[in-house]
Design an enzyme around this catalytic site. Sequence first.
Site, PDB file in Angstrom:
ATOM      1  N   GLN B 114     -12.989  33.101   8.163  1.00 22.50           N
ATOM      2  CA  GLN B 114     -12.071  32.710   7.214  1.00 22.50           C
ATOM      3  C   GLN B 114     -11.603  33.761   6.230  1.00 22.50           C
ATOM      4  O   GLN B 114     -12.478  34.374   5.693  1.00 22.50           O
ATOM      5  CB  GLN B 114     -12.868  31.667   6.583  1.00 22.50           C
ATOM      6  CG  GLN B 114     -12.217  30.950   5.078  1.00 22.50           C
ATOM      7  CD  GLN B 114     -13.181  30.100   4.628  1.00 22.50           C
ATOM      8  OE1 GLN B 114     -14.235  30.147   4.818  1.00 22.50           O
ATOM      9  NE2 GLN B 114     -12.695  29.337   3.681  1.00 22.50           N
ATOM     10  N   SER B 117     -10.752  34.398   0.511  1.00 26.64           N
ATOM     11  CA  SER B 117     -11.009  35.270  -0.831  1.00 26.64           C
ATOM     12  C   SER B 117     -10.431  36.559  -0.979  1.00 26.64           C
ATOM     13  O   SER B 117     -10.483  37.085   0.329  1.00 26.64           O
ATOM     14  CB  SER B 117     -12.405  35.183  -0.988  1.00 26.64           C
ATOM     15  OG  SER B 117     -13.068  33.917  -1.321  1.00 26.64           O
ATOM     16  N   SER B 149     -17.356  36.126   6.198  1.00 24.14           N
ATOM     17  CA  SER B 149     -18.651  36.098   7.088  1.00 24.14           C
ATOM     18  C   SER B 149     -18.258  36.142   8.340  1.00 24.14           C
ATOM     19  O   SER B 149     -17.348  35.517   8.749  1.00 24.14           O
ATOM     20  CB  SER B 149     -19.359  34.599   6.736  1.00 24.14           C
ATOM     21  OG  SER B 149     -19.790  34.672   5.406  1.00 24.14           O
ATOM     22  N   GLU B 232     -15.613  22.660   3.859  1.00 28.03           N
ATOM     23  CA  GLU B 232     -16.720  23.504   3.987  1.00 28.03           C
ATOM     24  C   GLU B 232     -17.666  22.986   3.121  1.00 28.03           C
ATOM     25  O   GLU B 232     -18.756  23.215   3.303  1.00 28.03           O
ATOM     26  CB  GLU B 232     -15.913  24.807   3.203  1.00 28.03           C
ATOM     27  CG  GLU B 232     -16.919  26.208   2.872  1.00 28.03           C
ATOM     28  CD  GLU B 232     -16.284  27.358   2.506  1.00 28.03           C
ATOM     29  OE1 GLU B 232     -15.400  27.142   1.646  1.00 28.03           O
ATOM     30  OE2 GLU B 232     -16.868  28.280   2.797  1.00 28.03           O
ATOM     31  N   GLU B 365     -19.643  26.263 -11.158  1.00 27.84           N
ATOM     32  CA  GLU B 365     -18.756  25.727 -12.198  1.00 27.84           C
ATOM     33  C   GLU B 365     -17.353  25.367 -11.855  1.00 27.84           C
ATOM     34  O   GLU B 365     -16.721  24.639 -12.372  1.00 27.84           O
ATOM     35  CB  GLU B 365     -18.504  27.324 -12.974  1.00 27.84           C
ATOM     36  CG  GLU B 365     -19.512  27.868 -13.734  1.00 27.84           C
ATOM     37  CD  GLU B 365     -20.796  28.320 -12.553  1.00 27.84           C
ATOM     38  OE1 GLU B 365     -20.646  28.897 -11.707  1.00 27.84           O
ATOM     39  OE2 GLU B 365     -21.889  28.253 -13.311  1.00 27.84           O
TER      40      GLU B 365
END
Lengths: 367, 395
Positions: B114, B117, B149, B232, B365
Amino acid sequence: MSDELDLLYTDVEESVRDSVRALLAKRCTPDRVTAVYDGDRTGLDELWRALSTDLGLAGLLVPEDLGGAGASAREVSVVLEELGRFAAPVPFLTSAVVATTALLEAGAADRLGELAAGERTAALAVPLSTVPGRAVPAVTVHDGVLRGTVTAVAGALEADLLLVPVQGDGGLELHEVPADAARITPVTSLDMTRQIADVELAGAASRPVADAGAAERAIGRALETGAALLASEQLGVAQWCLDSTVEYLKIRRQFGRIVGGFQALKHRLADLYVAVESARAAARYAAAAVAADDPDRSVAASVAQAYCADAAVLAAEECVQLHGGVGMTWEHPAHLYLKRAKADQLAFGTPGAHRARLAGLVDLPAA
Amino acid sequence: MAQDLITGLTERVDRLLADHDPATTDRLEFLRARFDAGLAWVHFPEGLGGLGLPRDLQIHVDALLARAGAPDNDPRRNAIGLGMAAPTILAYGTEEQKKRFLRPLWTGEEIWCQLFSEPGAGSDLAALATRAERDGDHWRVNGQKVWTSGAHKARWAILVARSDPGAPKHRGMTYFVCDMTDPGVEVRPLRQITGEAEFNEVFLTDVRIPDDHRLGAEGEGWRVATATLMNERVAIGGGDPRRESGMIGAVARTWRERPELRTPELHDRLLRLWVESEVARLSGRRLRQKLAVGEPGPEGSAAKLTFARLAQQLSGLELELLAEDGLRYSDWTMRRPEIVEFTGRDAGYRYLRAKGNSIEGGTSEILRNIVAERVLGLPPEPRTDKDAPWKDLPR
């Protein structure tokens, strides 16, 4: 093991919920409930009759051939969610769940028709704080009459019929006593919506409903069922607290902003939502396990109490705190839920007592 | 009705086993036959490894095949492919894309990663800066991705890139399938606090992606990515259906096997966490039962919040329980593991790896914001950057 138990709500359960909620919304308003703290119980007998007889809720757990509705703990749990949501001062849990289960388990079929029809109301005479599986206080029997006192009994004030654990020669027995043969002293209670009473038997004549062996089992199953399904009432309490707090924080303004937009409060409410949804899973599982008489029912009951009792208290305490000043007032209903949640946490065993019970049930022995 | 479905499935499994005896059939050949029989993921459509049945019934199929000793597709090797890429391709892919990608994805012939990020776009994923520029019937992609990953094992990646810098940030992204063998893709290991390099940095330099590897419309990348992220969170937080699976299982096992380590204080904490783990398991089951009748919503965020907290508390408790043995660590050697393991290796590894659980797949958060805003309907965080063109935002 019990992997097939359905943890969602069926259409039938949702329709039971709708009818209970509609009735309570009309007849169990916060003003009506708050009044019981000042000793005003006007209209509560009528409310119980409407629930027990008109809606037929008193007979949910009683099989049809004994005059009941032949429903299961699943429908009962949905009723309890709604009763929790309204902090309703009615003896459904004590009579239609705990006492009814004791009679069913004892095989005392002859009393169940009257209870199911809502013609009579019963209570199991044990302290509300009794932990399932632990010893219960028992009165003595001599020459066919009962003597002794049981304190902190819930549902005794509303009951026509008391089911009393009795220490017989061969062990624990269960007897029935007409309520008017006992001295029932109301106790000023933390939660006046489920007021406790001390029950004194001073030579009351009784009729045995279960002898030694059967009584122990009937009382244990009744208390365990009570613990398992109380979790759904706690869920209802917690859900009301979450809903009303979220609703309030969407309209309350301070510093020129909607208070619910402050991240410190959003995150607390998100955590509370997670706790309430977790409580729902635990409560649904306990109800489903009781309904199916699943081998996992004891574990399910203790998991549900260990989790839901604290979740309801957390929700009620957050509700008071996040409402700010108005949450501390007599006028706002938050205190009804705080008192119910805290008393419920002590009912049928505290979370700590249920964790101790689980240690034995799931083989995690103490040091 | 449900019983008829189960009977039908059982017959189908029997037929597969009769035609492809697991004892004599090549593993990959068996997996392909299973996919073609619609028994890979029964809730997928016919022709794409499924039968259009409720998701719950997969448990039944898996149990029957396991009992017959049939090989499985070792889902841990392709967790991102199965948990995130596949549902996204199913929801947004063209028929050709579904036909091309889903079968080798499911069998594990092609591993997926993926590319989401970036160093400058973590929680604020929609700020991402990797550029995708149209070049005829291709796209040219340049940028840097991180925390990827399994990139070193992957044949394909799901990728979100900035296709229109002039649009507001949520509206200028496009979602692609990226070929990890393209010469412009460079994968470098990124060592973590465990000592391993399960993650990677991925540098993209003039990577060419054909337009028919675009998933969803141009500019629709955020919507497609949101679907991936919800899947996910369900994949991470949904959990195992068995009691005492995962982190609680490791701690409970140590408790039972090592009575000399027990103290009253640890007993109290263990029982609290046992109850919470059991409730989390039941919540996961409720979530799966709900999914059987619909798509994952923001509820997956709640499950993931609980999962991360419990994993961290339990793995911390386990080290305290182990006392002297808690001071040891298996191995700090830099390695690139085959699979992502949350509960593998030793207690020290589990403690360190669990720290990632509240960061990966949305920090706790950010998940609380999502629950508060999308489930409870509370006001959104102030967003000054929402409507401005992405290229004008301060970086």
